[in-house]
Design a protein around this motif. Sequence first.
Motif, PDB file in Angstrom:
ATOM      1  N   MET A  92       0.817  -1.192   0.000  1.00 38.93           N
ATOM      2  CA  MET A  92       0.000   0.000   0.000  1.00 38.93           C
ATOM      3  C   MET A  92       0.852   1.244   0.000  1.00 38.93           C
ATOM      4  O   MET A  92       0.359   2.325  -0.250  1.00 38.93           O
ATOM      5  CB  MET A  92      -0.913   0.015   1.212  1.00 38.93           C
ATOM      6  CG  MET A  92      -2.160  -0.831   1.035  1.00 38.93           C
ATOM      7  SD  MET A  92      -3.507  -0.261   1.969  1.00 38.93           S
ATOM      8  CE  MET A  92      -3.236  -1.001   3.516  1.00 38.93           C
ATOM      9  N   SER A  93       2.104   1.068   0.277  1.00 43.64           N
ATOM     10  CA  SER A  93       2.967   2.245   0.331  1.00 43.64           C
ATOM     11  C   SER A  93       3.121   2.887  -1.034  1.00 43.64           C
ATOM     12  O   SER A  93       3.223   4.093  -1.144  1.00 43.64           O
ATOM     13  CB  SER A  93       4.337   1.876   0.905  1.00 43.64           C
ATOM     14  OG  SER A  93       4.944   0.924   0.063  1.00 43.64           O
ATOM     15  N   SER A  94       3.101   2.074  -2.096  1.00 41.18           N
ATOM     16  CA  SER A  94       3.232   2.660  -3.425  1.00 41.18           C
ATOM     17  C   SER A  94       1.941   3.357  -3.855  1.00 41.18           C
ATOM     18  O   SER A  94       1.970   4.294  -4.635  1.00 41.18           O
ATOM     19  CB  SER A  94       3.626   1.600  -4.441  1.00 41.18           C
ATOM     20  OG  SER A  94       2.573   0.674  -4.578  1.00 41.18           O
ATOM     21  N   LEU A  95       0.779   2.917  -3.364  1.00 40.73           N
ATOM     22  CA  LEU A  95      -0.494   3.529  -3.726  1.00 40.73           C
ATOM     23  C   LEU A  95      -0.848   4.710  -2.836  1.00 40.73           C
ATOM     24  O   LEU A  95      -1.615   5.564  -3.201  1.00 40.73           O
ATOM     25  CB  LEU A  95      -1.627   2.496  -3.642  1.00 40.73           C
ATOM     26  CG  LEU A  95      -1.591   1.353  -4.654  1.00 40.73           C
ATOM     27  CD1 LEU A  95      -2.711   0.394  -4.355  1.00 40.73           C
ATOM     28  CD2 LEU A  95      -1.715   1.893  -6.066  1.00 40.73           C
ATOM     29  N   THR A 109      -1.963   5.841   1.325  1.00 41.06           N
ATOM     30  CA  THR A 109      -2.931   5.355   2.305  1.00 41.06           C
ATOM     31  C   THR A 109      -4.357   5.619   1.887  1.00 41.06           C
ATOM     32  O   THR A 109      -5.239   4.802   2.122  1.00 41.06           O
ATOM     33  CB  THR A 109      -2.677   5.996   3.672  1.00 41.06           C
ATOM     34  OG1 THR A 109      -2.692   7.409   3.528  1.00 41.06           O
ATOM     35  CG2 THR A 109      -1.368   5.528   4.258  1.00 41.06           C
ATOM     36  N   ALA A 110      -4.637   6.722   1.221  1.00 40.54           N
ATOM     37  CA  ALA A 110      -6.008   7.035   0.821  1.00 40.54           C
ATOM     38  C   ALA A 110      -6.483   6.083  -0.266  1.00 40.54           C
ATOM     39  O   ALA A 110      -7.602   5.550  -0.222  1.00 40.54           O
ATOM     40  CB  ALA A 110      -6.105   8.468   0.344  1.00 40.54           C
ATOM     41  N   LYS A 111      -5.617   5.875  -1.273  1.00 43.87           N
ATOM     42  CA  LYS A 111      -6.003   4.969  -2.343  1.00 43.87           C
ATOM     43  C   LYS A 111      -6.077   3.528  -1.864  1.00 43.87           C
ATOM     44  O   LYS A 111      -6.892   2.749  -2.323  1.00 43.87           O
ATOM     45  CB  LYS A 111      -5.029   5.081  -3.513  1.00 43.87           C
ATOM     46  CG  LYS A 111      -5.189   6.350  -4.307  1.00 43.87           C
ATOM     47  CD  LYS A 111      -4.340   6.316  -5.547  1.00 43.87           C
ATOM     48  CE  LYS A 111      -4.578   7.556  -6.376  1.00 43.87           C
ATOM     49  NZ  LYS A 111      -3.790   7.538  -7.599  1.00 43.87           N
ATOM     50  N   GLY A 112      -5.240   3.136  -0.966  1.00 44.95           N
ATOM     51  CA  GLY A 112      -5.245   1.779  -0.424  1.00 44.95           C
ATOM     52  C   GLY A 112      -6.529   1.490   0.328  1.00 44.95           C
ATOM     53  O   GLY A 112      -7.129   0.422   0.180  1.00 44.95           O
ATOM     54  N   LEU A 113      -6.967   2.452   1.150  1.00 48.02           N
ATOM     55  CA  LEU A 113      -8.219   2.266   1.884  1.00 48.02           C
ATOM     56  C   LEU A 113      -9.412   2.241   0.939  1.00 48.02           C
ATOM     57  O   LEU A 113     -10.376   1.494   1.150  1.00 48.02           O
ATOM     58  CB  LEU A 113      -8.384   3.368   2.926  1.00 48.02           C
ATOM     59  CG  LEU A 113      -7.431   3.295   4.116  1.00 48.02           C
ATOM     60  CD1 LEU A 113      -7.620   4.506   5.039  1.00 48.02           C
ATOM     61  CD2 LEU A 113      -7.672   2.015   4.881  1.00 48.02           C
ATOM     62  N   LEU A 114      -9.368   3.013  -0.132  1.00 51.58           N
ATOM     63  CA  LEU A 114     -10.440   3.020  -1.114  1.00 51.58           C
ATOM     64  C   LEU A 114     -10.553   1.651  -1.792  1.00 51.58           C
ATOM     65  O   LEU A 114     -11.649   1.124  -1.974  1.00 51.58           O
ATOM     66  CB  LEU A 114     -10.201   4.108  -2.150  1.00 51.58           C
ATOM     67  CG  LEU A 114     -11.243   4.209  -3.269  1.00 51.58           C
ATOM     68  CD1 LEU A 114     -12.593   4.597  -2.682  1.00 51.58           C
ATOM     69  CD2 LEU A 114     -10.789   5.172  -4.337  1.00 51.58           C
ATOM     70  N   GLU A 115      -9.404   1.066  -2.154  1.00 50.22           N
ATOM     71  CA  GLU A 115      -9.415  -0.257  -2.798  1.00 50.22           C
ATOM     72  C   GLU A 115      -9.950  -1.318  -1.843  1.00 50.22           C
ATOM     73  O   GLU A 115     -10.727  -2.194  -2.243  1.00 50.22           O
ATOM     74  CB  GLU A 115      -8.006  -0.639  -3.267  1.00 50.22           C
ATOM     75  CG  GLU A 115      -7.490   0.205  -4.400  1.00 50.22           C
ATOM     76  CD  GLU A 115      -8.309   0.011  -5.675  1.00 50.22           C
ATOM     77  OE1 GLU A 115      -8.749  -1.128  -5.943  1.00 50.22           O
ATOM     78  OE2 GLU A 115      -8.535   0.999  -6.397  1.00 50.22           O
ATOM     79  N   VAL A 116      -9.582  -1.268  -0.614  1.00 45.44           N
ATOM     80  CA  VAL A 116     -10.077  -2.236   0.376  1.00 45.44           C
ATOM     81  C   VAL A 116     -11.570  -2.056   0.575  1.00 45.44           C
ATOM     82  O   VAL A 116     -12.321  -3.025   0.659  1.00 45.44           O
ATOM     83  CB  VAL A 116      -9.311  -2.073   1.715  1.00 45.44           C
ATOM     84  CG1 VAL A 116      -9.957  -2.884   2.824  1.00 45.44           C
ATOM     85  CG2 VAL A 116      -7.853  -2.460   1.553  1.00 45.44           C
ATOM     86  N   GLY A 117     -12.047  -0.841   0.610  1.00 47.04           N
ATOM     87  CA  GLY A 117     -13.491  -0.591   0.763  1.00 47.04           C
ATOM     88  C   GLY A 117     -14.276  -1.090  -0.440  1.00 47.04           C
ATOM     89  O   GLY A 117     -15.346  -1.701  -0.301  1.00 47.04           O
ATOM     90  N   LYS A 118     -13.777  -0.856  -1.675  1.00 46.46           N
ATOM     91  CA  LYS A 118     -14.469  -1.343  -2.872  1.00 46.46           C
ATOM     92  C   LYS A 118     -14.521  -2.874  -2.871  1.00 46.46           C
ATOM     93  O   LYS A 118     -15.554  -3.470  -3.184  1.00 46.46           O
ATOM     94  CB  LYS A 118     -13.756  -0.848  -4.145  1.00 46.46           C
ATOM     95  CG  LYS A 118     -14.006   0.603  -4.447  1.00 46.46           C
ATOM     96  CD  LYS A 118     -13.601   1.034  -5.849  1.00 46.46           C
ATOM     97  CE  LYS A 118     -12.249   0.598  -6.268  1.00 46.46           C
ATOM     98  NZ  LYS A 118     -11.808   1.183  -7.553  1.00 46.46           N
ATOM     99  N   PHE A 119     -13.420  -3.492  -2.484  1.00 49.28           N
ATOM    100  CA  PHE A 119     -13.400  -4.951  -2.450  1.00 49.28           C
ATOM    101  C   PHE A 119     -14.408  -5.486  -1.437  1.00 49.28           C
ATOM    102  O   PHE A 119     -15.118  -6.459  -1.711  1.00 49.28           O
ATOM    103  CB  PHE A 119     -11.980  -5.441  -2.117  1.00 49.28           C
ATOM    104  CG  PHE A 119     -11.865  -6.930  -2.044  1.00 49.28           C
ATOM    105  CD1 PHE A 119     -11.866  -7.697  -3.197  1.00 49.28           C
ATOM    106  CD2 PHE A 119     -11.776  -7.569  -0.812  1.00 49.28           C
ATOM    107  CE1 PHE A 119     -11.764  -9.066  -3.126  1.00 49.28           C
ATOM    108  CE2 PHE A 119     -11.684  -8.935  -0.739  1.00 49.28           C
ATOM    109  CZ  PHE A 119     -11.681  -9.702  -1.892  1.00 49.28           C
TER     110      PHE A 119
END
Length: 124
Positions: A1-4, A6-16
Motif C-alpha cells: 500500500m505504500s506505493s499507492l 494510504t487514501a487509495k489503499g483504503l479506497l481499494e479495500v473498501g471497494k473490495f
Amino acid sequence: MSSLGTAKGLLEVGKFAVYVSVPIALMYVFANNNKNLQRIMGNRSYVVYPPEGPPPRSPEELREVAQELAAKRSSRMKRAKSARAEKLGRHRRGCQLYLARLGRPIGTASRKPQLFPFGQVPVS
C-alpha cells in the motif's frame, strides 16, 4: 500500500469489501425469507414437462405385432417366389418353343462350342 498511498489503499479495500458483501447480503435476505423465494420463483416455470404420451405396449402386444408382421412377410415372399417361378416357367416354355421351331431337341440349348473361332484350325 505504500506505493499507492494510504487514501487509495483504503479506497481499494473498501471497494473490495462492497463487491464481496453485496451479493452475500442479497442472498441472505432473499434466500432466507421463504415468502420472497416463493414470490420470485413462483412467477416463472423453470421446468416444463412435455404432455404425457400413450403408455408403451405390453410384451404380449409386441409379440402379436411381430407375428402379424412375420405372417405378412412370409405371404409376400410366397407371392414373390410364385411370381418368379411363373416368370421362369414362361421363359423355359418360350425357349422350348424356339428350339422346337429350329428343329433341335428340347434338351440342347446351344451348339457345341467351337475350339477355334471362324473354323480356323492351326497348322502344325
